[in-house]
Design an enzyme around this catalytic site. Structure first.
Site, PDB file in Angstrom:
ATOM      1  N   LYS A 181     -61.617  57.274   2.846  1.00 20.70           N
ATOM      2  CA  LYS A 181     -61.585  58.722   2.496  1.00 20.70           C
ATOM      3  C   LYS A 181     -62.818  59.139   1.803  1.00 20.70           C
ATOM      4  O   LYS A 181     -63.293  60.423   1.767  1.00 20.70           O
ATOM      5  CB  LYS A 181     -60.464  58.982   1.537  1.00 20.70           C
ATOM      6  N   ARG A 182     -63.291  58.399   1.052  1.00 18.89           N
ATOM      7  CA  ARG A 182     -64.519  58.861  -0.004  1.00 18.89           C
ATOM      8  C   ARG A 182     -65.911  58.833   0.950  1.00 18.89           C
ATOM      9  O   ARG A 182     -66.847  60.039   0.894  1.00 18.89           O
ATOM     10  CB  ARG A 182     -64.792  57.783  -1.174  1.00 18.89           C
TER      11      ARG A 182
END
Ligand code: GLU
Length: 466
Positions: free
Chosen positions: A252-253
Protein backbone atom coordinates in the site's frame (compact mmCIF):
# COMPACT_ATOMS: atom_id res chain seq x y z
CA UNK A 1 -19.59 -19.07 -16.66
CA UNK A 2 -22.86 -20.82 -15.98
CA UNK A 3 -22.87 -23.55 -13.31
CA UNK A 4 -25.42 -26.28 -12.57
CA UNK A 5 -27.97 -25.13 -10.03
CA UNK A 6 -27.34 -21.54 -11.09
CA UNK A 7 -30.50 -20.40 -9.34
CA UNK A 8 -28.77 -20.90 -6.00
CA UNK A 9 -25.72 -18.79 -6.75
CA UNK A 10 -24.92 -16.39 -3.91
CA UNK A 11 -21.51 -14.73 -3.74
CA UNK A 12 -19.99 -12.04 -1.59
CA UNK A 13 -17.00 -9.85 -0.96
CA UNK A 14 -15.95 -9.07 2.59
CA UNK A 15 -13.57 -6.10 2.55
CA UNK A 16 -12.14 -4.70 5.77
CA UNK A 17 -12.50 -0.92 6.19
CA UNK A 18 -8.97 -0.41 7.48
CA UNK A 19 -7.59 2.01 4.87
CA UNK A 20 -8.16 3.42 1.41
CA UNK A 21 -10.27 1.38 -1.01
CA UNK A 22 -7.97 -1.18 -2.56
CA UNK A 23 -7.47 -2.28 -6.17
CA UNK A 24 -7.73 -5.91 -5.03
CA UNK A 25 -11.20 -5.24 -3.63
CA UNK A 26 -12.34 -3.98 -7.04
CA UNK A 27 -10.83 -6.96 -8.80
CA UNK A 28 -12.41 -9.47 -6.41
CA UNK A 29 -15.75 -7.66 -6.62
CA UNK A 30 -15.60 -7.77 -10.41
CA UNK A 31 -15.01 -11.52 -10.59
CA UNK A 32 -17.79 -12.12 -8.08
CA UNK A 33 -20.22 -9.97 -10.04
CA UNK A 34 -19.35 -11.52 -13.40
CA UNK A 35 -20.04 -14.92 -11.92
CA UNK A 36 -23.23 -13.80 -10.19
CA UNK A 37 -24.62 -12.10 -13.30
CA UNK A 38 -23.82 -15.06 -15.57
CA UNK A 39 -25.83 -17.25 -13.22
CA UNK A 40 -28.64 -14.87 -12.32
CA UNK A 41 -27.27 -15.02 -8.79
CA UNK A 42 -26.94 -12.58 -5.91
CA UNK A 43 -23.90 -10.52 -4.95
CA UNK A 44 -23.59 -9.41 -1.34
CA UNK A 45 -21.28 -6.85 0.26
CA UNK A 46 -20.32 -7.81 3.78
CA UNK A 47 -18.18 -5.48 5.81
CA UNK A 48 -15.49 -7.39 7.67
CA UNK A 49 -15.01 -4.99 10.57
CA UNK A 50 -14.26 -7.14 13.58
CA UNK A 51 -10.85 -5.52 14.03
CA UNK A 52 -12.24 -2.72 16.20
CA UNK A 53 -8.91 -0.93 16.48
CA UNK A 54 -8.26 -0.52 12.78
CA UNK A 55 -11.74 0.02 11.33
CA UNK A 56 -13.10 3.45 10.49
CA UNK A 57 -16.55 4.34 9.14
CA UNK A 58 -14.97 6.72 6.60
CA UNK A 59 -13.04 3.80 5.09
CA UNK A 60 -16.30 1.92 4.72
CA UNK A 61 -17.68 4.89 2.78
CA UNK A 62 -14.62 4.82 0.52
CA UNK A 63 -15.38 1.19 -0.31
CA UNK A 64 -18.97 2.07 -1.25
CA UNK A 65 -17.93 5.07 -3.28
CA UNK A 66 -15.22 3.39 -5.28
CA UNK A 67 -17.26 0.27 -6.04
CA UNK A 68 -20.20 2.43 -7.15
CA UNK A 69 -17.90 4.57 -9.29
CA UNK A 70 -16.84 1.35 -11.03
CA UNK A 71 -20.46 0.31 -11.46
CA UNK A 72 -19.90 -2.74 -9.24
CA UNK A 73 -23.10 -2.43 -7.28
CA UNK A 74 -24.24 -5.04 -4.79
CA UNK A 75 -27.65 -6.63 -4.22
CA UNK A 76 -27.36 -6.98 -0.45
CA UNK A 77 -25.23 -4.96 1.94
CA UNK A 78 -25.10 -2.84 5.10
CA UNK A 79 -26.66 0.15 3.36
CA UNK A 80 -29.21 -1.90 1.43
CA UNK A 81 -30.22 -4.63 3.82
CA UNK A 82 -31.24 -8.06 2.56
CA UNK A 83 -32.52 -11.39 3.86
CA UNK A 84 -29.39 -12.03 5.95
CA UNK A 85 -28.99 -8.57 7.53
CA UNK A 86 -27.06 -7.15 9.25
CA UNK A 87 -24.15 -7.15 6.78
CA UNK A 88 -21.60 -5.54 9.06
CA UNK A 89 -19.75 -8.14 11.11
CA UNK A 90 -19.50 -5.79 14.09
CA UNK A 91 -23.31 -6.00 14.27
CA UNK A 92 -23.29 -9.79 14.23
CA UNK A 93 -21.24 -10.41 17.36
CA UNK A 94 -24.08 -12.27 19.11
CA UNK A 95 -24.23 -14.71 16.24
CA UNK A 96 -20.52 -15.53 16.57
CA UNK A 97 -20.94 -15.87 20.36
CA UNK A 98 -23.76 -18.36 19.89
CA UNK A 99 -21.69 -20.38 17.46
CA UNK A 100 -18.69 -20.38 19.77
CA UNK A 101 -20.96 -21.48 22.65
CA UNK A 102 -22.28 -24.32 20.50
CA UNK A 103 -18.77 -25.53 19.69
CA UNK A 104 -17.80 -25.33 23.38
CA UNK A 105 -20.92 -27.26 24.40
CA UNK A 106 -20.21 -29.94 21.78
CA UNK A 107 -16.62 -30.32 22.97
CA UNK A 108 -15.36 -29.07 19.58
CA UNK A 109 -13.74 -26.01 21.09
CA UNK A 110 -12.26 -25.23 24.50
CA UNK A 111 -11.20 -22.29 26.62
CA UNK A 112 -7.52 -21.53 26.62
CA UNK A 113 -6.09 -19.70 29.64
CA UNK A 114 -2.49 -19.62 28.50
CA UNK A 115 -0.85 -16.21 28.69
CA UNK A 116 0.91 -14.69 25.66
CA UNK A 117 4.23 -15.27 27.49
CA UNK A 118 3.49 -18.96 27.97
CA UNK A 119 2.53 -19.34 24.32
CA UNK A 120 5.67 -17.54 23.30
CA UNK A 121 7.74 -19.91 25.37
CA UNK A 122 6.05 -22.89 23.66
CA UNK A 123 6.82 -21.39 20.28
CA UNK A 124 10.46 -20.81 21.16
CA UNK A 125 10.79 -24.34 22.49
CA UNK A 126 9.51 -25.72 19.18
CA UNK A 127 11.94 -23.51 17.32
CA UNK A 128 14.84 -24.74 19.45
CA UNK A 129 13.83 -28.34 18.76
CA UNK A 130 13.46 -27.51 15.05
CA UNK A 131 9.89 -28.77 14.80
CA UNK A 132 6.90 -26.88 13.36
CA UNK A 133 4.94 -25.19 16.10
CA UNK A 134 1.48 -26.42 17.11
CA UNK A 135 -0.34 -25.43 20.27
CA UNK A 136 0.39 -28.03 22.98
CA UNK A 137 -3.28 -28.52 23.93
CA UNK A 138 -2.34 -27.86 27.51
CA UNK A 139 -5.71 -26.19 28.19
CA UNK A 140 -7.61 -29.08 26.64
CA UNK A 141 -6.07 -31.65 28.94
CA UNK A 142 -4.81 -29.74 31.93
CA UNK A 143 -6.01 -26.13 32.13
CA UNK A 144 -4.45 -23.86 34.77
CA UNK A 145 -6.90 -22.82 37.47
CA UNK A 146 -7.72 -19.45 38.97
CA UNK A 147 -7.40 -17.45 35.78
CA UNK A 148 -10.22 -15.30 34.40
CA UNK A 149 -9.01 -14.29 30.98
CA UNK A 150 -9.35 -16.82 28.17
CA UNK A 151 -9.51 -17.25 24.42
CA UNK A 152 -11.56 -19.93 22.69
CA UNK A 153 -9.65 -22.46 20.64
CA UNK A 154 -11.03 -24.76 17.98
CA UNK A 155 -10.12 -28.40 18.48
CA UNK A 156 -8.76 -29.37 15.07
CA UNK A 157 -10.16 -32.82 14.29
CA UNK A 158 -7.22 -33.89 12.10
CA UNK A 159 -7.14 -35.67 8.74
CA UNK A 160 -7.36 -34.43 5.17
CA UNK A 161 -9.46 -31.38 4.30
CA UNK A 162 -10.47 -31.53 0.65
CA UNK A 163 -12.29 -29.03 -1.49
CA UNK A 164 -12.77 -27.97 -5.07
CA UNK A 165 -11.17 -24.77 -6.27
CA UNK A 166 -12.69 -23.54 -9.52
CA UNK A 167 -9.27 -22.30 -10.68
CA UNK A 168 -6.83 -24.73 -9.10
CA UNK A 169 -8.87 -27.94 -9.20
CA UNK A 170 -8.98 -30.46 -6.33
CA UNK A 171 -7.20 -29.21 -3.24
CA UNK A 172 -6.19 -31.15 -0.18
CA UNK A 173 -4.67 -29.97 3.10
CA UNK A 174 -3.34 -32.08 5.95
CA UNK A 175 -5.03 -30.65 9.05
CA UNK A 176 -2.68 -32.58 11.34
CA UNK A 177 -0.20 -29.81 10.57
CA UNK A 178 -2.62 -27.20 11.91
CA UNK A 179 -2.62 -26.62 15.64
CA UNK A 180 -5.79 -25.82 17.60
CA UNK A 181 -6.35 -22.22 16.61
CA UNK A 182 -8.00 -19.33 18.38
CA UNK A 183 -11.50 -18.47 17.16
CA UNK A 184 -12.51 -15.95 19.85
CA UNK A 185 -10.02 -13.47 21.27
CA UNK A 186 -9.77 -12.65 24.95
CA UNK A 187 -11.77 -9.44 24.34
CA UNK A 188 -14.68 -11.59 23.14
CA UNK A 189 -14.27 -10.67 19.47
CA UNK A 190 -14.21 -13.43 16.88
CA UNK A 191 -11.16 -13.67 14.61
CA UNK A 192 -11.53 -13.51 10.84
CA UNK A 193 -11.00 -17.29 10.62
CA UNK A 194 -14.19 -17.78 12.62
CA UNK A 195 -16.52 -14.92 11.63
CA UNK A 196 -15.95 -15.43 7.92
CA UNK A 197 -17.01 -19.10 7.63
CA UNK A 198 -19.89 -18.61 10.07
CA UNK A 199 -21.22 -15.82 7.86
CA UNK A 200 -20.58 -17.69 4.63
CA UNK A 201 -22.59 -20.62 6.00
CA UNK A 202 -25.40 -18.59 7.58
CA UNK A 203 -25.70 -16.31 4.55
CA UNK A 204 -25.87 -19.39 2.30
CA UNK A 205 -22.91 -18.29 0.16
CA UNK A 206 -22.68 -20.84 -2.65
CA UNK A 207 -19.28 -19.87 -4.13
CA UNK A 208 -16.50 -18.13 -2.25
CA UNK A 209 -14.43 -16.10 -4.71
CA UNK A 210 -11.51 -14.26 -3.10
CA UNK A 211 -7.80 -13.53 -3.37
CA UNK A 212 -5.14 -16.22 -3.38
CA UNK A 213 -3.82 -14.99 -0.05
CA UNK A 214 -6.83 -16.74 1.50
CA UNK A 215 -6.19 -20.16 -0.03
CA UNK A 216 -4.46 -21.41 3.10
CA UNK A 217 -7.37 -20.13 5.23
CA UNK A 218 -9.93 -22.26 3.42
CA UNK A 219 -9.17 -25.53 5.29
CA UNK A 220 -9.66 -23.66 8.59
CA UNK A 221 -13.01 -22.36 7.34
CA UNK A 222 -14.17 -25.74 6.10
CA UNK A 223 -13.29 -27.50 9.35
CA UNK A 224 -15.40 -24.94 11.21
CA UNK A 225 -18.33 -25.18 8.80
CA UNK A 226 -18.24 -28.97 9.18
CA UNK A 227 -17.98 -28.79 12.97
CA UNK A 228 -20.98 -26.46 13.12
CA UNK A 229 -23.00 -28.90 11.01
CA UNK A 230 -23.56 -26.50 8.12
CA UNK A 231 -23.51 -27.30 4.46
CA UNK A 232 -20.28 -26.25 2.76
CA UNK A 233 -20.27 -23.73 -0.08
CA UNK A 234 -20.34 -25.58 -3.41
CA UNK A 235 -16.90 -24.33 -4.44
CA UNK A 236 -14.15 -21.84 -3.81
CA UNK A 237 -12.07 -19.79 -6.25
CA UNK A 238 -8.80 -18.17 -5.26
CA UNK A 239 -7.91 -15.41 -7.68
CA UNK A 240 -4.26 -14.66 -8.49
CA UNK A 241 -2.60 -11.88 -6.55
CA UNK A 242 -2.05 -8.60 -8.33
CA UNK A 243 1.70 -8.02 -8.40
CA UNK A 244 3.81 -4.99 -9.27
CA UNK A 245 5.24 -4.84 -12.78
CA UNK A 246 8.53 -6.37 -11.60
CA UNK A 247 6.69 -9.35 -10.10
CA UNK A 248 7.09 -8.30 -6.47
CA UNK A 249 4.24 -8.06 -4.00
CA UNK A 250 2.49 -4.71 -4.06
CA UNK A 251 2.50 -2.70 -0.87
CA UNK A 252 0.00 0.00 0.00
CA UNK A 253 2.83 2.33 0.88
CA UNK A 254 5.11 1.86 -2.10
CA UNK A 255 2.58 1.30 -4.87
CA UNK A 256 0.07 4.10 -5.38
CA UNK A 257 -1.68 1.92 -7.96
CA UNK A 258 -3.16 -0.11 -5.09
CA UNK A 259 -5.37 2.89 -4.22
CA UNK A 260 -8.60 2.97 -6.22
CA UNK A 261 -9.00 6.72 -5.70
CA UNK A 262 -5.97 7.30 -7.91
CA UNK A 263 -7.73 6.01 -11.03
CA UNK A 264 -10.65 8.35 -10.54
CA UNK A 265 -8.37 11.32 -9.88
CA UNK A 266 -6.28 10.60 -12.96
CA UNK A 267 -9.27 10.22 -15.23
CA UNK A 268 -9.33 6.54 -15.96
CA UNK A 269 -12.81 5.69 -17.18
CA UNK A 270 -14.48 3.23 -14.83
CA UNK A 271 -15.53 1.03 -17.73
CA UNK A 272 -11.92 0.95 -19.00
CA UNK A 273 -10.57 0.03 -15.57
CA UNK A 274 -13.13 -2.78 -15.35
CA UNK A 275 -12.03 -4.03 -18.76
CA UNK A 276 -8.39 -3.90 -17.69
CA UNK A 277 -9.03 -5.62 -14.35
CA UNK A 278 -10.92 -8.42 -16.06
CA UNK A 279 -7.89 -9.12 -18.25
CA UNK A 280 -5.51 -8.92 -15.32
CA UNK A 281 -5.42 -12.57 -14.37
CA UNK A 282 -7.94 -13.87 -16.90
CA UNK A 283 -7.76 -14.26 -20.68
CA UNK A 284 -10.65 -14.90 -23.05
CA UNK A 285 -8.70 -17.36 -25.22
CA UNK A 286 -9.11 -15.02 -28.21
CA UNK A 287 -7.32 -11.83 -29.24
CA UNK A 288 -10.24 -9.63 -28.17
CA UNK A 289 -9.09 -6.98 -25.69
CA UNK A 290 -11.97 -4.53 -25.50
CA UNK A 291 -15.08 -5.90 -23.80
CA UNK A 292 -18.36 -4.40 -22.74
CA UNK A 293 -19.55 -5.47 -19.32
CA UNK A 294 -22.14 -7.80 -20.87
CA UNK A 295 -19.49 -9.36 -23.08
CA UNK A 296 -17.39 -10.00 -19.99
CA UNK A 297 -20.33 -11.66 -18.26
CA UNK A 298 -20.71 -13.94 -21.29
CA UNK A 299 -17.01 -14.69 -21.79
CA UNK A 300 -15.66 -14.99 -18.26
CA UNK A 301 -14.87 -18.40 -16.86
CA UNK A 302 -12.67 -19.55 -14.01
CA UNK A 303 -10.85 -22.15 -16.11
CA UNK A 304 -9.15 -19.31 -17.99
CA UNK A 305 -7.91 -17.61 -14.85
CA UNK A 306 -4.14 -17.95 -14.47
CA UNK A 307 -2.62 -19.58 -11.40
CA UNK A 308 0.43 -17.33 -11.17
CA UNK A 309 0.32 -13.76 -9.88
CA UNK A 310 -0.87 -11.12 -12.35
CA UNK A 311 1.55 -8.27 -13.04
CA UNK A 312 0.14 -4.79 -13.13
CA UNK A 313 0.91 -3.07 -16.43
CA UNK A 314 0.36 0.71 -16.71
CA UNK A 315 1.06 0.63 -20.44
CA UNK A 316 -1.75 -1.77 -21.11
CA UNK A 317 -4.14 0.11 -18.83
CA UNK A 318 -3.26 3.38 -20.57
CA UNK A 319 -3.81 1.81 -23.96
CA UNK A 320 -7.21 0.41 -22.96
CA UNK A 321 -8.21 3.72 -21.38
CA UNK A 322 -7.15 5.65 -24.49
CA UNK A 323 -9.28 3.28 -26.60
CA UNK A 324 -12.29 3.93 -24.39
CA UNK A 325 -11.70 7.68 -24.57
CA UNK A 326 -11.52 7.58 -28.36
CA UNK A 327 -14.76 5.61 -28.51
CA UNK A 328 -16.72 8.14 -26.46
CA UNK A 329 -18.85 10.51 -28.48
CA UNK A 330 -17.67 14.11 -28.30
CA UNK A 331 -20.48 15.38 -26.10
CA UNK A 332 -19.91 12.62 -23.57
CA UNK A 333 -16.19 13.34 -23.55
CA UNK A 334 -16.91 17.04 -22.95
CA UNK A 335 -19.06 16.07 -19.96
CA UNK A 336 -16.37 13.80 -18.51
CA UNK A 337 -13.60 16.34 -19.10
CA UNK A 338 -15.30 19.22 -17.33
CA UNK A 339 -14.15 18.32 -13.80
CA UNK A 340 -10.57 18.02 -15.10
CA UNK A 341 -10.60 21.42 -16.80
CA UNK A 342 -12.12 23.84 -14.31
CA UNK A 343 -10.35 26.76 -16.00
CA UNK A 344 -12.08 26.30 -19.35
CA UNK A 345 -15.64 26.96 -20.41
CA UNK A 346 -17.71 24.27 -22.05
CA UNK A 347 -17.44 25.76 -25.55
CA UNK A 348 -13.62 25.76 -25.40
CA UNK A 349 -13.57 22.18 -24.17
CA UNK A 350 -15.90 21.23 -27.02
CA UNK A 351 -13.54 22.86 -29.54
CA UNK A 352 -10.55 21.07 -27.99
CA UNK A 353 -12.08 17.61 -27.92
CA UNK A 354 -11.27 16.39 -31.46
CA UNK A 355 -7.60 17.21 -30.88
CA UNK A 356 -7.45 15.87 -27.36
CA UNK A 357 -9.01 12.56 -28.32
CA UNK A 358 -5.99 11.46 -30.29
CA UNK A 359 -3.46 12.34 -27.57
CA UNK A 360 -5.00 11.38 -24.26
CA UNK A 361 -4.40 8.19 -22.31
CA UNK A 362 -6.39 9.53 -19.36
CA UNK A 363 -8.63 12.52 -18.73
CA UNK A 364 -6.11 14.27 -16.47
CA UNK A 365 -3.79 14.51 -19.51
CA UNK A 366 -6.15 17.14 -20.89
CA UNK A 367 -5.09 19.61 -18.21
CA UNK A 368 -1.40 19.09 -19.08
CA UNK A 369 -2.09 19.41 -22.80
CA UNK A 370 -4.24 22.52 -22.48
CA UNK A 371 -2.51 24.32 -19.64
CA UNK A 372 -1.14 26.89 -22.13
CA UNK A 373 -4.69 28.20 -22.58
CA UNK A 374 -4.91 29.60 -19.07
CA UNK A 375 -1.24 30.23 -18.28
CA UNK A 376 1.36 32.32 -19.99
CA UNK A 377 4.29 29.99 -20.61
CA UNK A 378 7.79 31.49 -20.56
CA UNK A 379 9.36 32.17 -23.95
CA UNK A 380 11.90 29.47 -24.88
CA UNK A 381 15.40 30.35 -26.08
CA UNK A 382 15.68 28.96 -29.62
CA UNK A 383 18.54 28.27 -32.02
CA UNK A 384 18.71 30.72 -34.96
CA UNK A 385 17.58 28.07 -37.40
CA UNK A 386 14.51 27.25 -35.26
CA UNK A 387 13.76 30.96 -35.01
CA UNK A 388 13.64 31.04 -38.79
CA UNK A 389 10.77 28.56 -38.72
CA UNK A 390 8.90 30.64 -36.16
CA UNK A 391 9.33 33.70 -38.38
CA UNK A 392 8.13 31.76 -41.41
CA UNK A 393 5.06 30.67 -39.45
CA UNK A 394 4.32 34.25 -38.40
CA UNK A 395 4.53 35.33 -42.01
CA UNK A 396 2.03 32.78 -43.28
CA UNK A 397 -0.32 33.03 -40.28
CA UNK A 398 -0.69 36.80 -40.35
CA UNK A 399 -3.41 36.79 -42.99
CA UNK A 400 -5.00 33.45 -42.26
CA UNK A 401 -8.60 33.16 -41.01
CA UNK A 402 -8.26 31.82 -37.46
CA UNK A 403 -9.56 28.31 -37.72
CA UNK A 404 -7.89 24.91 -37.64
CA UNK A 405 -8.10 23.90 -41.33
CA UNK A 406 -6.83 27.22 -42.64
CA UNK A 407 -4.00 27.23 -40.10
CA UNK A 408 -3.14 23.67 -41.07
CA UNK A 409 -3.01 24.46 -44.79
CA UNK A 410 -0.83 27.53 -44.37
CA UNK A 411 1.61 25.77 -42.04
CA UNK A 412 2.02 22.92 -44.52
CA UNK A 413 3.64 25.50 -46.80
CA UNK A 414 6.23 26.18 -44.07
CA UNK A 415 6.89 22.44 -43.72
CA UNK A 416 7.47 22.11 -47.45
CA UNK A 417 9.94 24.98 -47.51
CA UNK A 418 11.85 23.81 -44.46
CA UNK A 419 12.24 20.29 -45.83
CA UNK A 420 12.40 19.04 -42.22
CA UNK A 421 9.07 17.24 -42.00
CA UNK A 422 6.16 18.36 -39.81
CA UNK A 423 7.42 17.26 -36.37
CA UNK A 424 10.70 19.10 -36.53
CA UNK A 425 9.24 22.12 -38.24
CA UNK A 426 6.51 22.56 -35.67
CA UNK A 427 8.59 21.98 -32.54
CA UNK A 428 9.80 25.59 -32.05
CA UNK A 429 6.28 26.85 -32.83
CA UNK A 430 4.83 24.48 -30.28
CA UNK A 431 7.43 25.52 -27.69
CA UNK A 432 6.80 29.20 -28.34
CA UNK A 433 3.05 28.89 -27.92
CA UNK A 434 2.74 26.26 -25.17
CA UNK A 435 6.16 26.10 -23.50
CA UNK A 436 5.99 22.31 -23.95
CA UNK A 437 7.22 19.69 -26.36
CA UNK A 438 3.87 17.91 -26.34
CA UNK A 439 0.57 19.54 -27.16
CA UNK A 440 -2.46 18.79 -29.30
CA UNK A 441 -1.69 18.88 -33.06
CA UNK A 442 -0.21 22.30 -33.88
CA UNK A 443 -3.14 23.59 -35.95
CA UNK A 444 -5.56 22.89 -33.07
CA UNK A 445 -3.06 24.20 -30.55
CA UNK A 446 -3.03 27.54 -32.31
CA UNK A 447 -6.72 27.69 -33.17
CA UNK A 448 -7.73 27.16 -29.53
CA UNK A 449 -5.99 30.41 -28.52
CA UNK A 450 -7.33 33.79 -29.58
CA UNK A 451 -5.32 34.81 -32.66
CA UNK A 452 -3.73 37.85 -31.01
CA UNK A 453 -2.49 35.75 -28.07
CA UNK A 454 -1.04 33.07 -30.32
CA UNK A 455 0.63 35.61 -32.59
CA UNK A 456 2.11 37.57 -29.70
CA UNK A 457 3.63 34.41 -28.21
CA UNK A 458 5.26 33.67 -31.56
CA UNK A 459 6.37 37.27 -32.02
CA UNK A 460 8.02 37.65 -28.61
CA UNK A 461 10.14 34.55 -29.35
CA UNK A 462 11.04 35.74 -32.80
CA UNK A 463 11.92 39.18 -31.53
CA UNK A 464 9.30 40.75 -33.79
CA UNK A 465 7.11 43.44 -32.32
CA UNK A 466 3.60 43.54 -33.58
N1 GLU B 1 -11.56 -9.24 4.96
C1 GLU B 1 -10.94 -10.21 4.11
C2 GLU B 1 -10.17 -9.47 3.04
O1 GLU B 1 -10.47 -8.32 2.77
C3 GLU B 1 -12.01 -11.10 3.53
C4 GLU B 1 -11.50 -12.30 2.87
C5 GLU B 1 -12.61 -13.23 2.42
O2 GLU B 1 -13.18 -12.94 1.35
O3 GLU B 1 -12.92 -14.17 3.11
O4 GLU B 1 -9.23 -9.98 2.48
Amino acid sequence: MVVPDASMVRVRIAPSPTGFAHLGTASTALYNILFARANGGTFALRIDDTDAERNRPEYELLIYESLRWLGLDWDEGPDKGGPYAPYRQSERLDLYKQHAAQLLADGKAYRCYCTPEELDAERKQAQAEKRPYKYSRRCLTNPPTGRAEFTVRFKVPGGEVKFKDMIRGDMSFDSDLIGDFIIVKSNGYPVYQFASPVDDAVMKISHVIRGEEHLSNTPYHLMLIDALGYERPTAYAHMPLILAKDGTKMSKRKHPETNLALYREQGYLPEALINYLALLGWNPGTSQEIFTFDELVQAFSFDRVQHAGARFDWEKLNWINGEYIRRLDDEELVRRLQPFLPNLDEATIRRAVPALKTRMAKLADAATLLEYLWTNPPAPALEPEALERVRAAIAVLNDVPWEQQAIHDSLMGVVEKSGLGPNKTFMPIRLAVTGKKISPPIDYTLALLPKEVAMSRLQRVAGVTA
